[in-house]
Design a protein around this motif. Structure first.
Motif, PDB file in Angstrom:
ATOM      1  N   UNK A   1       3.410   2.473   4.385  1.00  0.00           N
ATOM      2  CA  UNK A   1       3.866   1.454   5.096  1.00  0.00           C
ATOM      3  C   UNK A   1       3.187   0.063   4.316  1.00  0.00           C
ATOM      4  N   UNK A   2       4.072  -0.962   3.780  1.00  0.00           N
ATOM      5  CA  UNK A   2       3.638  -2.189   3.419  1.00  0.00           C
ATOM      6  C   UNK A   2       3.646  -3.220   4.267  1.00  0.00           C
ATOM      7  N   UNK A   3       2.643  -3.763   4.593  1.00  0.00           N
ATOM      8  CA  UNK A   3       2.398  -4.716   5.867  1.00  0.00           C
ATOM      9  C   UNK A   3       3.396  -5.970   5.697  1.00  0.00           C
TER      10      UNK A   3
ATOM     11  N   UNK B   1       0.194 -15.654  11.069  1.00  0.00           N
ATOM     12  CA  UNK B   1       1.201 -14.667  10.504  1.00  0.00           C
ATOM     13  C   UNK B   1       1.929 -13.488  11.119  1.00  0.00           C
ATOM     14  N   UNK B   2       1.537 -13.443  12.439  1.00  0.00           N
ATOM     15  CA  UNK B   2       2.082 -12.161  13.122  1.00  0.00           C
ATOM     16  C   UNK B   2       2.932 -12.657  14.207  1.00  0.00           C
ATOM     17  N   UNK B   3       4.189 -13.131  13.882  1.00  0.00           N
ATOM     18  CA  UNK B   3       5.173 -13.607  15.033  1.00  0.00           C
ATOM     19  C   UNK B   3       5.628 -12.344  15.975  1.00  0.00           C
ATOM     20  N   UNK B   4       6.080 -12.834  16.887  1.00  0.00           N
ATOM     21  CA  UNK B   4       6.834 -11.806  17.979  1.00  0.00           C
ATOM     22  C   UNK B   4       8.162 -11.343  17.187  1.00  0.00           C
TER      23      UNK B   4
ATOM     24  N   UNK C   1       8.635 -17.864   5.779  1.00  0.00           N
ATOM     25  CA  UNK C   1       8.128 -17.256   4.769  1.00  0.00           C
ATOM     26  C   UNK C   1       7.774 -15.813   4.947  1.00  0.00           C
ATOM     27  N   UNK C   2       8.394 -14.964   4.236  1.00  0.00           N
ATOM     28  CA  UNK C   2       8.117 -13.657   4.617  1.00  0.00           C
ATOM     29  C   UNK C   2       7.303 -13.154   3.360  1.00  0.00           C
ATOM     30  N   UNK C   3       6.172 -12.183   3.650  1.00  0.00           N
ATOM     31  CA  UNK C   3       5.094 -11.764   2.774  1.00  0.00           C
ATOM     32  C   UNK C   3       5.271 -10.275   3.018  1.00  0.00           C
ATOM     33  N   UNK C   4       5.100  -9.505   2.055  1.00  0.00           N
ATOM     34  CA  UNK C   4       4.769  -7.792   1.978  1.00  0.00           C
ATOM     35  C   UNK C   4       3.684  -7.620   1.308  1.00  0.00           C
ATOM     36  N   UNK C   5       2.832  -6.858   1.431  1.00  0.00           N
ATOM     37  CA  UNK C   5       1.583  -6.584   0.961  1.00  0.00           C
ATOM     38  C   UNK C   5       1.421  -5.227   1.123  1.00  0.00           C
TER      39      UNK C   5
ATOM     40  N   UNK D   1      -2.146 -13.658   3.890  1.00  0.00           N
ATOM     41  CA  UNK D   1      -1.854 -12.207   3.644  1.00  0.00           C
ATOM     42  C   UNK D   1      -2.546 -11.799   2.235  1.00  0.00           C
ATOM     43  N   UNK D   2      -2.438 -12.667   1.340  1.00  0.00           N
ATOM     44  CA  UNK D   2      -3.005 -12.271   0.003  1.00  0.00           C
ATOM     45  C   UNK D   2      -4.487 -12.003   0.116  1.00  0.00           C
TER      46      UNK D   2
END
Length: 299
Positions: free
Chosen positions: A203-205, A264-267, A212-216, A184-185
């Protein structure tokens, strides 16, 4: 004292519940002015003020709250009695109001709505599609449809779709000569198509992998507020977009788009119809839920 009619008492209950003449009028299918006049007449007939009115809101007075407390179970019992009659006839009637986002509304229109309206000709369906998440009780809806993770905990939820996921997509022409993101970075070094939420916020992706959760807060000069337009812009090579996989499916199938960051894109939980658990469930809503469950068993 003139004895009020059932219609007057029902109207008062709606105004008190919605705290708004406009929303109450919409739920009752009457004009705001006629509802206001009816409440003034009710107060005149009873000889007591039931509602405090301001330019922005309306709320029950102490006398209004007392009447509402005694009135609520009576109206609920009446609704249940009428629904019992409808159940005995096997033919519910009235209007069912459902709030949903656009994708959920499209899903309902494909199968559930035609079957429901054909099977129950006495029912009318008011399906309101909007992006923002609303309080369905306050806004006068019988039910809502949203992603499972967005549903308030005090609601009863009925699954109507499989789990789904959001994916990062790009046109092959955009990725040509660029290093695809692998984490994601890495998105900070790319051109992204940003999304404006119905609330007005950007919206922050959000991504997740092995807990591990990441918000970008991704960079990008273009901001859109519609998933379909975002997928279309990505297919035109304007940058990376983060959209529901179903929205991009046709373009993914024909090669106009490809996905990146798949791991990095789970259901996530899919769409659910939800409704208040503490209120009487009207016959029309029960019939609609039965149709949804029937369709689910056929898939």
């Amino acid at each position: 004292m003139t004895k009020p009619t059932l219609a007057d008492l029902t109207a008062f209950s709606a105004v008190a519940a919605h705290r708004s003449f406009r929303r109450a009028a919409d739920s009752l299918g009457v004009s705001r002015s006629s509802l206001s006049h009816a409440m003034l007449a009710l107060e005149r007939d009873l000889g007591v003020r039931l509602l405090n009115r301001t330019t922005r809101s309306v709320a029950p007075t102490e006398a209004g709250e007392a009447l509402l407390t005694r009135l609520a179970p009576v109206l609920r019992d009446l609704d249940e009695a009428l629904d019992a009659v409808a159940d005995a006839r096997g033919n519910p009637s009235g209007t069912l109001r459902i709030n949903a986002n656009e994708s959920a509304a499209r899903l309902l229109l494909r199968a559930a709505v035609p079957r429901f309206l054909t099977r129950f000709p006495g029912m009318a369906l008011d399906l309101v599609s909007e992006g923002r998440l609303v309080d369905i009780v306050e806004q006068g809806f019988d039910a809502g449809v949203r992603l499972g993770e967005s549903i308030p905990r005090d609601m009863i939820a009925v699954r109507i779709s499989d789990d789904l996921r959001f994916v990062v997509v790009a046109a092959p022409s955009y990725l040509a000569g660029r290093t695809p993101p692998v984490a994601p970075d890495d998105l900070r070094d790319h051109i992204c198509i940003r999304q404006r939420l119905p609330s007005g916020k950007r919206y922050r992706w959000e991504f997740s992998k092995h807990g591990q959760e990441v918000t970008i807060d991704v960079p990008g000069a273009l901001t859109l507020d519609h998933n379909g337009l975002m997928a279309e812009a990505a297919a035109d090579g304007l940058g990376l977009a983060y959209v529901p996989e179903s929205t991009a499916r046709d373009r993914l199938d024909d090669g106009r788009l490809v996905t990146v960051l798949d791991d990095w894109c789970p259901f996530i939980p899919g769409l659910y119809l939800y409704y208040p658990g503490h209120r009487h469930v009207p016959a029309g809503l029960r019939a609609f839920i039965d149709v949804l469950k029937e369709i689910g068993r056929e898939l």
